[in-house]
Each structure stands twice: as structure tokens, then as C-alpha cells.
Design a protein around this motif. Sequence first.
Motif, PDB file in Angstrom:
ATOM      1  N   ALA A 110       0.867  -1.177   0.000  1.00  0.00           N
ATOM      2  CA  ALA A 110       0.000   0.000   0.000  1.00  0.00           C
ATOM      3  C   ALA A 110       0.905   1.228   0.000  1.00  0.00           C
ATOM      4  N   THR A 111       1.818   1.241  -0.963  1.00  0.00           N
ATOM      5  CA  THR A 111       2.914   2.210  -0.982  1.00  0.00           C
ATOM      6  C   THR A 111       2.520   3.571  -1.519  1.00  0.00           C
ATOM      7  N   GLY A 112       1.302   3.697  -2.064  1.00  0.00           N
ATOM      8  CA  GLY A 112       0.812   5.004  -2.483  1.00  0.00           C
ATOM      9  C   GLY A 112       1.490   5.535  -3.724  1.00  0.00           C
ATOM     10  N   ALA A 113       1.661   6.837  -3.751  1.00  0.00           N
ATOM     11  CA  ALA A 113       2.244   7.517  -4.909  1.00  0.00           C
ATOM     12  C   ALA A 113       3.030   8.720  -4.420  1.00  0.00           C
ATOM     13  N   GLY A 114       3.909   9.210  -5.275  1.00  0.00           N
ATOM     14  CA  GLY A 114       4.697  10.396  -4.957  1.00  0.00           C
ATOM     15  C   GLY A 114       4.412  11.496  -5.944  1.00  0.00           C
ATOM     16  N   ASN A 115       4.633  12.733  -5.538  1.00  0.00           N
ATOM     17  CA  ASN A 115       4.391  13.862  -6.430  1.00  0.00           C
ATOM     18  C   ASN A 115       5.273  13.798  -7.671  1.00  0.00           C
ATOM     19  N   ARG A 116       4.665  14.064  -8.820  1.00  0.00           N
ATOM     20  CA  ARG A 116       5.456  14.237 -10.029  1.00  0.00           C
ATOM     21  C   ARG A 116       6.165  15.589  -9.930  1.00  0.00           C
ATOM     22  N   VAL A 117       7.456  15.580 -10.191  1.00  0.00           N
ATOM     23  CA  VAL A 117       8.275  16.778  -9.985  1.00  0.00           C
ATOM     24  C   VAL A 117       8.280  17.637 -11.251  1.00  0.00           C
ATOM     25  N   LEU A 118       8.182  18.944 -11.066  1.00  0.00           N
ATOM     26  CA  LEU A 118       8.263  19.888 -12.179  1.00  0.00           C
ATOM     27  C   LEU A 118       9.683  19.885 -12.721  1.00  0.00           C
ATOM     28  N   ASP A 119       9.837  19.579 -14.003  1.00  0.00           N
ATOM     29  CA  ASP A 119      11.166  19.415 -14.607  1.00  0.00           C
ATOM     30  C   ASP A 119      11.463  20.570 -15.555  1.00  0.00           C
ATOM     31  N   VAL A 120      11.745  21.724 -14.957  1.00  0.00           N
ATOM     32  CA  VAL A 120      12.143  22.900 -15.738  1.00  0.00           C
ATOM     33  C   VAL A 120      13.264  23.607 -14.985  1.00  0.00           C
ATOM     34  N   PRO A 121      14.060  24.432 -15.659  1.00  0.00           N
ATOM     35  CA  PRO A 121      15.094  25.189 -14.951  1.00  0.00           C
ATOM     36  C   PRO A 121      14.494  26.056 -13.848  1.00  0.00           C
ATOM     37  N   GLY A 122      15.146  26.051 -12.706  1.00  0.00           N
ATOM     38  CA  GLY A 122      14.710  26.867 -11.581  1.00  0.00           C
ATOM     39  C   GLY A 122      13.675  26.228 -10.692  1.00  0.00           C
ATOM     40  N   ALA A 123      13.245  24.994 -11.005  1.00  0.00           N
ATOM     41  CA  ALA A 123      12.176  24.354 -10.239  1.00  0.00           C
ATOM     42  C   ALA A 123      12.611  23.930  -8.845  1.00  0.00           C
ATOM     43  N   ASP A 124      13.905  24.010  -8.552  1.00  0.00           N
ATOM     44  CA  ASP A 124      14.399  23.653  -7.218  1.00  0.00           C
ATOM     45  C   ASP A 124      14.534  24.868  -6.306  1.00  0.00           C
ATOM     46  N   ALA A 125      13.954  25.997  -6.691  1.00  0.00           N
ATOM     47  CA  ALA A 125      14.014  27.204  -5.861  1.00  0.00           C
ATOM     48  C   ALA A 125      13.309  26.977  -4.532  1.00  0.00           C
ATOM     49  N   PRO A 126      13.734  27.675  -3.462  1.00  0.00           N
ATOM     50  CA  PRO A 126      13.170  27.433  -2.129  1.00  0.00           C
ATOM     51  C   PRO A 126      11.674  27.685  -2.026  1.00  0.00           C
ATOM     52  N   ARG A 127      11.122  28.595  -2.817  1.00  0.00           N
ATOM     53  CA  ARG A 127       9.707  28.943  -2.695  1.00  0.00           C
ATOM     54  C   ARG A 127       8.825  28.145  -3.657  1.00  0.00           C
ATOM     55  N   VAL A 128       9.307  26.995  -4.093  1.00  0.00           N
ATOM     56  CA  VAL A 128       8.505  26.067  -4.904  1.00  0.00           C
ATOM     57  C   VAL A 128       8.063  24.935  -3.981  1.00  0.00           C
ATOM     58  N   ARG A 129       6.745  24.754  -3.857  1.00  0.00           N
ATOM     59  CA  ARG A 129       6.207  23.803  -2.890  1.00  0.00           C
ATOM     60  C   ARG A 129       5.334  22.747  -3.564  1.00  0.00           C
ATOM     61  N   TYR A 130       5.308  21.562  -2.936  1.00  0.00           N
ATOM     62  CA  TYR A 130       4.418  20.473  -3.324  1.00  0.00           C
ATOM     63  C   TYR A 130       3.527  20.163  -2.130  1.00  0.00           C
ATOM     64  N   LEU A 131       2.472  19.405  -2.361  1.00  0.00           N
ATOM     65  CA  LEU A 131       1.560  19.075  -1.281  1.00  0.00           C
ATOM     66  C   LEU A 131       1.241  17.584  -1.309  1.00  0.00           C
ATOM     67  N   ARG A 132       1.714  16.868  -0.295  1.00  0.00           N
ATOM     68  CA  ARG A 132       1.425  15.446  -0.181  1.00  0.00           C
ATOM     69  C   ARG A 132       1.270  15.027   1.278  1.00  0.00           C
ATOM     70  N   THR A 133       2.140  15.574   2.125  1.00  0.00           N
ATOM     71  CA  THR A 133       2.185  15.156   3.524  1.00  0.00           C
ATOM     72  C   THR A 133       1.792  16.302   4.446  1.00  0.00           C
ATOM     73  N   LEU A 134       1.644  16.003   5.725  1.00  0.00           N
ATOM     74  CA  LEU A 134       1.339  17.024   6.712  1.00  0.00           C
ATOM     75  C   LEU A 134       2.465  18.046   6.788  1.00  0.00           C
ATOM     76  N   ASP A 135       3.705  17.600   6.681  1.00  0.00           N
ATOM     77  CA  ASP A 135       4.824  18.542   6.687  1.00  0.00           C
ATOM     78  C   ASP A 135       4.739  19.497   5.498  1.00  0.00           C
ATOM     79  N   ASP A 136       4.381  18.967   4.318  1.00  0.00           N
ATOM     80  CA  ASP A 136       4.196  19.830   3.138  1.00  0.00           C
ATOM     81  C   ASP A 136       3.119  20.878   3.425  1.00  0.00           C
ATOM     82  N   ALA A 137       1.994  20.432   3.982  1.00  0.00           N
ATOM     83  CA  ALA A 137       0.871  21.339   4.226  1.00  0.00           C
ATOM     84  C   ALA A 137       1.230  22.401   5.268  1.00  0.00           C
TER      85      ALA A 137
END
Length: 434
Positions: A110-137
Motif C-alpha cells: 500500500a505504498t501510495g504515490a509520490g508527487n510528479r516533480v516539475l522538470d524545468v530550470p529553476g524548479a528547485d528554488a526554495p519557494r517552490v512547494r508540493y503538497l502530499r504530507t502534513l509537513d508539506d501542508a
Amino acid sequence: MSANRTAAPMVIVGAGHAGVQVASSLRERGFADPIVLIDAQARTPYQRPPLSKEYLNGAAPDPAPLRHRQFYDSNNIQLRPVQATRIDPHARIVGLDSGEQLEYRYLVLATGAGNRVLDVPGADAPRVRYLRTLDDARALRENLATATDIVVIGAGFIGLEAAAAARKSGCRVRVVDTADRVMARAVSPATSSRMMRVHSREGVIFHLGRSVRELLGTGPLKVRLDDGTTLPADLVIVGVGVTPATQLAQDAGLTIENGVSVNEFLQTSDPDIFAIGDCASFPDPRATTRTRLESVQNAVDQGKFVAGHILGDRAAYHALPWFWTHQYSTKLQIAGHLSRSDESLQLGEPEAFSILHFQAGSLVAVESFNRPGDHVAARRILAGAEAPTSAQARADGFSLKLYAQSMIAGGRPETQYQSAGSAPRIDADGVQAR
């Protein structure tokens, strides 16, 4: 199924809705053997749906646990915060990142799924967020409290729910998606139009049919689109879909097909290993192809089913899929498979209505806006053996609720609503027809 292996425990990898449901259902039905529930997160498993809704704008506390910690202890369910690193189906062993090798009787993935990552230049900037877990939220909620301009990349359920939360927090919001309509994978064109109008009335600006080329900057960002448009962003929220977590199964030699492939009993290519929830693709009798669903309903229903199968039930899995989303004051609920629809009919009032979808004249799905009674009735009807035809639904006074009640009473559904008066019809734009 293999028999008489009572020394080794039942092992479940993944303590989300699906994994916890397997353990709970087994104990509720009298399963007495040891159960080990493995999940890399250290906290007690919790409800996921509120994370993208009320929790984001501060209207709700931390989500409730799926079961209180005492439940696991009192039911002899070992909840272990470790990572499963490998499966040896021949030796019937799960390897853990602690170095331990855990033997299993039956194994549930029951391993679930992971967020698909945005694959463009600059997508690793600190103010880019994903939402999956309580920590993300939690991180997103803190960011929304200070942000002014938000760009949401992805107009699916998560993206639009995040957009609604951002607007409620007072942010300016722009939504970008490569599709030409919102929630295109999950809803009908009429529902897409309706939800887009709901957001537009709240001030959300859409850039549909556009893709992101790059993110510029590290503090305040600029999101550059493929047409050259540049959008300012204090915060970027990415919701471009998920990828099923299949690596563990693939490395073990199990069949992979848009997820871990399972049969009608939710068994993988190894019959003593099951896969359920977001990570599994299964043969849905209501769909035209193998199905992989990302919903709490699917996770819970499949968890219950696997527990029953292990305890001797032999029916094939055929639970009706249903979904819901709450955005602003609009609650959209969906029952059934829209992919099979070749005809639709909209019934109700301008602000509260249902869209009925038919294939070859028979009801196969219902989308309900602010009509929870219709949704409950649709689930009951679609899970039964006698769905209404499009001709019946077009009769004066037709009501999903009356039809469902007649099914329970054992009457003839087509005779139940002839004298009920004409229900108002509204067109695809939500305007009452004359």
C-alpha cells in the motif's frame, strides 16, 4: 493461496488509508495472527483529505489520526517507522532499512504515490512547494500567511483546492495548466466550465493550454510560460500529478502496468502479495481499461476487500468509484466512470444540480454540485443492478433520490415519479431552461 503459514506475520507496507484499513478490517473480522504495519513516517497515520482544503488556510487544526495510537497497541498491530527496501518473494522476506529481514505470511503493498516533480530550470528554488504530507501542508500554510502572488502549476483537484485556499488567505492567484480545461482528467467538460467560473468569480486568473518553461529568481520568482508571458510569484505551488510508488514491487519482479498490476482479487503476479490504493492498477469491470484510482474511497474499499479475501471471501473486486472536492462554497461529488459516457443530462437548480452521464442509454456516472442527496442516491443506484435509462431520466419529475428509494422498496422505478411534477432543467452553463 498458500495455506498453513501461521508463524510469520501479515506484513503491510504503507500506513496510509489503504494499509491501515487492511489491518483494521482483519482485526475486526477476527484475524488473530500478528500484523506488522510498516511506514517510513514516524508519526501516527492521519487523514489526508483536509490537507489541501480547510487546513491550508488555517480553518482547521492538524488532521485527525486514522486510528488513535491505542488502537494499534490494543489490537496487536505493530506500527513500525521503518523503510522497506526490498522484497524477496521466494524467501518471503521484506528487507528493512534497519538491516532487519522480516518474514511474511502474506504481504500487502500500500505504498501510495509520490508527487510528479516539475522538470524545468529553476524548479528547485526554495519557494517552490508540493503538497502530499502534513509537513508539506504545514510549510505551505506558513508561506500563504505572508505571500501576495501565488502561481499554481496544475489545474487538477489538488491545484484548484490549493488555489481556493490561497484566495481565502487573501493572495492573488494564477493557475497554469497544459490542458485546455480544468480537472480535465477527472470531470466532464461541463463540470470543468462550471468550476472554472467558480474560481474566476473569486478572482483566480487562468492560463490554460500553456506550459511552464522556467522559473527565474530565488526569492520572489518569475514563472515564464511557453508563450513568453511572465508571472510574478512569491510562492509556486506544483500539482502536476503523481507517480505510483512501484520501485519496491518492480525490483521484486512483480508485473508493473501503470502501477503494480493486480488481478480481480487484487493479487499481484505473486498470489501471496497484494497491492492496493494509489499504487495499484486493477481490472475494473465498469471501465474500458485497467484502472488506477487516487482516492480515499478506493484505498479504503480495497483495504476491506483484501482483508476479506485473506479470510476466505472469493468474490471479485467491483466497488463503485466515487470522489469529492470542496472549493469555496461549492462541493462537487462524482460517482461512477465518466470515461464511458456518450450522453448527458443536467437536472436541478442553477446553483445546485447534477449531471447524469449515460452510455448506450444506461446511467454510468453522476456529477453533483451542492446536491449531496443526489450523490448518495447515485452511489446506491450505480452499485445496484438496475440503473435508469436516459429516457427514464428525461421523464417529468425524475429524481435520483426517488429512484433510489424505489429500488430499496422493490418497486418499479419508472412508475415512481410520474406524478411528482417536473424537475427544472438547466443547461451546461447553469442557466435554467425555459
